[in-house]
Enzyme design. Structure first.
Site, PDB file in Angstrom:
ATOM      1  N   SER A   9      79.936  94.716 -64.189  1.00 62.17           N
ATOM      2  CA  SER A   9      80.368  95.951 -63.530  1.00 62.17           C
ATOM      3  C   SER A   9      79.604  97.186 -63.980  1.00 62.17           C
ATOM      4  CB  SER A   9      81.869  96.180 -63.755  1.00 62.17           C
ATOM      5  OG  SER A   9      82.130  96.459 -65.117  1.00 62.17           O
ATOM      6  N   LYS A  35      83.806 101.252 -68.778  1.00 59.67           N
ATOM      7  CA  LYS A  35      83.417 101.983 -67.569  1.00 59.67           C
ATOM      8  C   LYS A  35      82.842 103.337 -67.985  1.00 59.67           C
ATOM      9  CE  LYS A  35      85.515  98.826 -64.967  1.00 59.67           C
ATOM     10  NZ  LYS A  35      84.730  97.788 -64.261  1.00 59.67           N
TER      11      LYS A  35
END
Length: 272
Positions: A86, A159
C-alpha cells in the site's frame, strides 16, 4: 678492646653500653627465601578465577545490552516490517523501517509524515491464524519484545499523513489533485501510474486525529475506505506508534524517509 669489670664481658670500645657480645646487623638485610612466609594459592585457582571474572563480565555486558535494547524499543525507536504494497513505491513489501517513537510526543506530527499506527477500527479484519510451531512463535515474540527483531504486521499499519486535526481534505480539483484546506497539492511520492484518488470525498479531520492515505492509492484501504467509522475514517493521534524516519532494510535501499515539505508549503492553516 677494653674489659668491662662490672659484668665481666667484653665489648668494642665504640659499641653502645649494654650490648654485650652483640654483633652489628648486616646491611642490606638478607632476603627471605622465596616463598617463605607468604601464602601461595593452590595450583589451578588463578585460571578458575580468570574464567569466573570473564563469565561475570560477559554476563554483565549481555544484560546491559538487553536492558538498553528494551528501553530504546519502548521509548525511542523500533523497527517495523512492511506487510503490504500500500506504500509502494516509497516502501515495498518486506521492507524494514525504523520508527521514531518520540513523535507524537516531544516531536509533532506533520502533513507528509509516514506513520505506523495501531488498527483503530478493525481495518485489517480478521487476521489469518498463525500456523508456526509454538516454540517459534514464543521465540519470535521474545526477540521482538527485546527489540532484536522488527515488529511484524500484527495490528499495525503504515500510511502517510495528508491532513491533521481541523484540516479539510477533499477529492478532487479540476486537475484531479487532492485539496487540503482548499489548496491543491502535488504529490511526488505517489506510485507511478496511480491517481490521487478514484473516490470522491470531502472530510474535516477531527481534533487529535489524522487523515491517512497510502502512496499506492489504487491498492490502499486507507482513511477513504472507512468514512463510516467513528471519526469519519480519521485515526486518533493516540493510536500513532511513531514516525518512520529511515528505510533500513534491504541494505541496497537504505535511505532517510524525508518529509516532502514542499508538497504542503502552500496549504493554509485550518480556519478556527
Amino acid at each position: 678492646m677494653t674489659t668491662d669489670s662490672t659484668d665481666g664481658g667484653t665489648r668494642r670500645g665504640d659499641g653502645a653500653p649494654g650490648e654485650t657480645g652483640a654483633m652489628p646487623p648486616s646491611y642490606p638485610p638478607r632476603a627471605t627465601p622465596r616463598g617463605r612466609g607468604r601464602r601461595t594459592a593452590p595450583i589451578g585457582d588463578a585460571p578458575t578465577a580468570r574464567r569466573g571474572g570473564w563469565f561475570r563480565e560477559t554476563l554483565t555486558v549481555l544484560v546491559s545490552a538487553l536492558v538498553l535494547s528494551v528501553l530504546i524499543k519502548t521509548f525511542l525507536a523500533q523497527a517495523f516490517y512492511i506487510p503490504s504494497g500500500s506504500m509502494e513505491d516509497t516502501l515495498e513489501l518486506g521492507d524494514r523501517v525504523m520508527v521514531n517513537k518520540l513523535a507524537p510526543g516531544p516531536f509533532e506530527l506533520d502533513r507528509g509524515d509516514i506513520v505506523v499506527f495501531v488498527d483503530p477500527n478493525d481495518w485489517l479484519g480478521e487476521l489469518p491464524p498463525d500456523t508456526r510451531p509454538a516454540w517459534q512463535r514464543t521465540a519470535t515474540e521474545l526477540l521482538t519484545w527485546i527489540g532484536l527483531l522488527p515488529q511484524d504486521a500484527g495490528h499495525h499499519l503504515i500510511k502517510r499523513i495528508i491532513g491533521v486535526g481541523g484540516d479539510t481534505v477533499e477529492c478532487c480539483d479540476a486537475e484531479g489533485r487532492l485539496m487540503v484546506n482548499g489548496e491543491p497539492i502535488d504529490e511526488p511520492y505517489l506510485k507511478d501510474g496511480t491517481v490521487p484518488s478514484e473516490q470522491e470525498f470531502a472530510v474535516t479531520v477531527p481534533e487529535d486525529h489524522v487523515w491517512l492515505m497510502g502512496d499506492n492509492r489504487s491498492n490502499s484501504a486507507d482513511s477513504r475506505a472507512h468514512l463510516g467509522d467513528p471519526g469519519g475514517g480519521a485515526v486518533p493521534v493516540k493510536n500513532i506508534v511513531g514516525r518512520a524516519f529511515v528505510l533500513l532494510w534491504p541494505a541496497d535501499r537504505i535511505t532517510l524517509l524525508d518529509n516532502p515539505e514542499e508538497t504542503f508549503t502552500d496549504v493554509p492553516e485550518p480556519a478556527p
